[in-house]
Each structure stands twice: as structure tokens, then as C-alpha cells.
Write an enzyme that holds these catalytic residues in place. Structure first.
Site, PDB file in Angstrom:
ATOM      1  N   GLU A  41     -13.114   0.027   2.772  1.00 47.01           N
ATOM      2  CA  GLU A  41     -12.287   0.293   1.591  1.00 47.01           C
ATOM      3  C   GLU A  41     -12.813  -0.465   0.379  1.00 47.01           C
ATOM      4  OE1 GLU A  41      -7.859   1.181   3.311  1.00 47.01           O
ATOM      5  OE2 GLU A  41      -8.307  -0.847   2.685  1.00 47.01           O
TER       6      GLU A  41
ATOM      7  N   HIS B  66     -12.605  12.237  -4.572  1.00 50.31           N
ATOM      8  CA  HIS B  66     -11.727  12.472  -5.722  1.00 50.31           C
ATOM      9  C   HIS B  66     -10.506  13.320  -5.366  1.00 50.31           C
ATOM     10  CE1 HIS B  66     -15.287  10.913  -7.741  1.00 50.31           C
ATOM     11  NE2 HIS B  66     -14.416  10.453  -8.620  1.00 50.31           N
TER      12      HIS B  66
ATOM     13  N   HIS C 145      -9.488   3.798  -3.517  1.00 50.53           N
ATOM     14  CA  HIS C 145     -10.595   2.966  -3.051  1.00 50.53           C
ATOM     15  C   HIS C 145     -11.905   3.699  -3.310  1.00 50.53           C
ATOM     16  CE1 HIS C 145      -7.931   0.262  -0.783  1.00 50.53           C
ATOM     17  NE2 HIS C 145      -7.320   1.346  -0.327  1.00 50.53           N
TER      18      HIS C 145
ATOM     19  N   CYS D  52       0.818  -1.227   0.000  1.00 49.03           N
ATOM     20  CA  CYS D  52       0.000   0.000   0.000  1.00 49.03           C
ATOM     21  C   CYS D  52       0.847   1.270   0.000  1.00 49.03           C
ATOM     22  CB  CYS D  52      -0.928   0.013   1.214  1.00 49.03           C
ATOM     23  SG  CYS D  52      -2.077  -1.364   1.249  1.00 49.03           S
TER      24      CYS D  52
END
Length: 161
Positions: free
Chosen positions: A149, A73, A35, A29
Site C-alpha cells: 500500500e 484509478h 494508495h 480506514c
């Protein structure tokens, strides 16, 4: 007085946001990835007011949606992460992690006063914000938030008096 709990299922109530993040120096990660998050909420407290609500569903959803819209976003960047070396946070966010340099337009970032952008930290942030804002209007004893997630994978944080 009897305690009751209200539950809001994020996938059905459209409590969601899509965002990118990274967990510095994590094996899988550590690079920027994203996600489609879903936020589930439980609020426990005493029924009160004219309508006998624990909390008005609309109030709870409005708070969660406001937070979701701040994150949606964006690249979620935790300002208190000791592994991130910031060189600028205005106009263009510039930072370095383990020798890797990033330069991202500020409007594409959500700079967070957190140590991490993990699901665990995000759930804590949502729960603390909800608890604080709802407690000023309702007799709330606890707030539980699960930040998913993905379907079937999330972190739960509970805050209580």
C-alpha cells in the site's frame, strides 16, 4: 528436478496501480482513501520448456499488469462484504455502509468478487490469478504476491500445490 524461483520487484518493473478503497467500519480506514500500490511477485517451480524457464518474466508481468489496469484509478468495491448494502450495481453503483450512502458512476468503480479490498485480499486475488494462469503453461509449485500500500507496508499471500 531442482526447484527454482523467479522474483519480480514491482517498483522496478512498474507493476503498480493507484486506487481508492475503504474498509467498512474500520476506525481510520473506513472512509474512502487511496494508495499507490506496488505489486511484487515470486514464482517457484521446475525449469522447463525450450528455454528452461520457471516462467517467462514477460508472461508474469503481463498478467500482473492486466490486473493492475483493471484496478487503476478506480474505487475498489468488494461485492461480498456483509457490511456493504448494495441497492444498485449498474450504471450508478449505490450502496450504504452504517447509514452512510454512496452513489458512484459505474465506470469509476471496480466491483470485485471479494469480501474486502484490503491489501491481504488483493494479494490473495493476484496470487490466485497468477497461479491459475501460469500453471496452464508452466510447472509452477507456488506463487507469492506482496501488494504494498506504500513503501515498506504490504500484505503477502502465497498459494501452492
Amino acid at each position: 528436478m531442482v526447484m527454482m524461483k523467479i522474483v519480480i520487484n514491482g517498483i522496478h518493473a512498474n507493476l503498480r496501480f493507484s486506487a481508492a478503497h475503504m474498509i467498512p467500519e474500520h476506525e481510520s480506514c473506513g472512509c474512502i482513501h487511496g494508495h499507490s500500490y506496488i505489486v511484487d511477485v515470486k514464482v517457484e517451480g521446475k525449469r522447463s520448456g525450450k528455454h528452461g524457464f520457471v516462467a517467462d518474466f514477460k508472461d508474469v508481468k503481463d498478467i500482473v499488469r492486466r490486473i493492475c489496469s483493471e484496478f487503476d484509478h478506480k474505487l475498489l468495491i468488494p461485492l461480498r462484504n456483509p457490511l456493504i448494502n448494495f441497492t444498485s450495481t449498474t450504471r450508478t453503483v449505490k450502496f450504504e455502509i452504517a447509514g452512510k450512502k454512496y452513489s458512484i458512476p459505474e465506470e469509476d468503480c471496480c466491483l470485485m468478487d471479494l469480501e474486502s479490498s484490503s491489501a491481504e485480499e488483493l494479494s490473495r486475488y493476484f496470487a490466485a490469478t497468477l497461479f491459475k494462469e501460469l500453471s496452464s503453461k508452466y510447472d509452477i509449485s507456488s506463487v507469492e504476491v506482496c501488494v504494498n500500500e506504500g513503501i515498506g507496508q504490504g500484505a503477502i499471500y502465497t498459494i501452492s500445490r
